[in-house]
Design a protein around this motif. Structure first.
Motif: not given
Length: 88
Positions: A33-37
């Protein structure tokens, strides 16, 4: 800046903590999930970044810095000897 998958980061957490403190290079921890990077950085670097942001957002201080830069570039500054202060 190095990027590492979350699973690899978790397996070598201590090593990455040591790395960011010694190298001063943040590590990007990625997930599916890119938003969790997230970015992991040393506390010293974080504190420095915060202080820089505070300085840049202070108009009074930034004006003093700009004035000093201008005086330096125009060589319109005064040279003063350091004053010795005794412990007495």
């Amino acid at each position: 800046m190095e990027a590492v998958a979350y699973s690899n980061f978790r397996k070598n957490f201590r090593g990455y903590m040591k790395q960011v403190n010694e190298d001063a290079n943040p590590v990007i921890v990625t997930t599916k999930e890119i938003d969790d990077t997230v970015v992991v950085m040393s506390k010293r670097d974080y504190d420095s970044l915060q202080e820089t942001l505070r300085t840049l957002s202070n108009p009074y201080l930034m004006e003093k810095i700009r004035r000093g830069d201008k005086q330096l570039s125009e060589k319109s500054f005064k040279h003063h000897e350091l004053v010795e202060v005794s412990d007495d």
